[in-house]
Design a protein around this motif. Sequence first.
Motif, PDB file in Angstrom:
ATOM      1  N   PRO A   1       7.284  10.878  86.102  1.00 40.14           N
ATOM      2  CA  PRO A   1       6.330   9.972  85.435  1.00 40.14           C
ATOM      3  C   PRO A   1       6.831   8.537  85.299  1.00 40.14           C
ATOM      4  N   PHE A   2       8.055   8.265  85.736  1.00 41.49           N
ATOM      5  CA  PHE A   2       8.567   6.897  85.756  1.00 41.49           C
ATOM      6  C   PHE A   2       9.461   6.771  86.976  1.00 41.49           C
ATOM      7  N   HIS A   3       9.722   5.533  87.370  1.00 40.84           N
ATOM      8  CA  HIS A   3      10.540   5.306  88.563  1.00 40.84           C
ATOM      9  C   HIS A   3      12.010   5.289  88.183  1.00 40.84           C
ATOM     10  N   LEU A   4      12.794   6.058  88.902  1.00 42.73           N
ATOM     11  CA  LEU A   4      14.218   6.174  88.596  1.00 42.73           C
ATOM     12  C   LEU A   4      14.973   6.479  89.879  1.00 42.73           C
ATOM     13  N   THR A   5      16.060   5.765  90.098  1.00 42.49           N
ATOM     14  CA  THR A   5      16.961   6.061  91.207  1.00 42.49           C
ATOM     15  C   THR A   5      18.381   6.150  90.654  1.00 42.49           C
ATOM     16  N   GLY A   6      19.285   6.645  91.462  1.00 42.55           N
ATOM     17  CA  GLY A   6      20.673   6.713  91.019  1.00 42.55           C
ATOM     18  C   GLY A   6      21.438   7.801  91.732  1.00 42.55           C
ATOM     19  N   ILE A   7      22.693   7.933  91.355  1.00 45.06           N
ATOM     20  CA  ILE A   7      23.558   9.008  91.847  1.00 45.06           C
ATOM     21  C   ILE A   7      24.314   9.565  90.652  1.00 45.06           C
TER      22      ILE A   7
END
Length: 324
Positions: free
Chosen positions: A264-270
């Motif tokens: 429901p929200f934009h999220l990127t990462g490692i």
Amino acid sequence: MNKNGNIGVTSENIFPIIKKFLYSDHEIFLRELVSNAVDATQKLKTLASVGEFKGDLGDLTVHVKFDENTITISDRGIGMTAEEIDKYINQIAFSGAEEFVEKYKNDAAAIIGHFGLGFYSSFMVSKKVEIVTKSYKDAPAVKWSCDGTPTYTLEETEKADRGTDIILYIDDENKDFLNQQKIQELLTKYCRFLPVPIAFGKKQEWKDGKYVDTDEDNIINDTTPAWVRKPSELKDEDYIKFYHELYPMADDPLFWIHLNVDYPFHLTGILYFPRIKSNIDLHRNKIQLYCNQVFVTDSVEGIVPEFLTLLHGVIDSPDIPLNV
């Protein structure tokens, strides 16, 4: 064109309030101003991509410089016209200084971002601030100046190229920021993964028994960190190398997860699963939160679920405010 005026606030006490209630976080002025410079550069690239800017982009590096009295942040982004200075710099929307102080007296960090005060964080460390800017549009360059009171001056000036220079005249209480190592530390902390090259000083080489400056800019950031790249572009060695950039003293991680969430929200990462040797290791390295590649915090308690706090790595989301 010469113009004198008052900044659009409801109280003449706004600048003492900024200095007082942001004092504990006054180092973030550099994050805010460099982020603004990057935003201006990204906007120009967007305009060029859709055909609204047809000129030569040229070198888009953001430069940070200092001398014995000033710190200057320069970009070659979209710049501003006199009308845009009036709109974006001279008008600050406040419901009233008393309500403002009462609401945020115990939460200084919440001021930045919430009221769009990023630029005004410069007055936490400055006795005077100047903006010299030239728009990518066909408009004269202008110079804005303010000494920390609600009074400002705005006049036409000469500037060879488009973009903006923010010149901070550092006050006596904050002279410690006029130090190469201090500025380098802050740029590394907040700006090392920004998407536009940030130059601070020159690269050095060993010559005749000492380090000397070369003619090459010292770029302090990686514009394409691992988490913004596609997993198909990365090898295991790339993930491990990035992990050691974040945590230089740590052992290799057990494994990792590359995140890319749109709903429901934009999220990127490692997120990395670390090798844990002792209870001390549990708290030594933390997840780092970023907002559009700008470092926000590594104090993630109450922000990410508790079961994730044992992990290491990066979470980046435009939905994370800069004031968490």
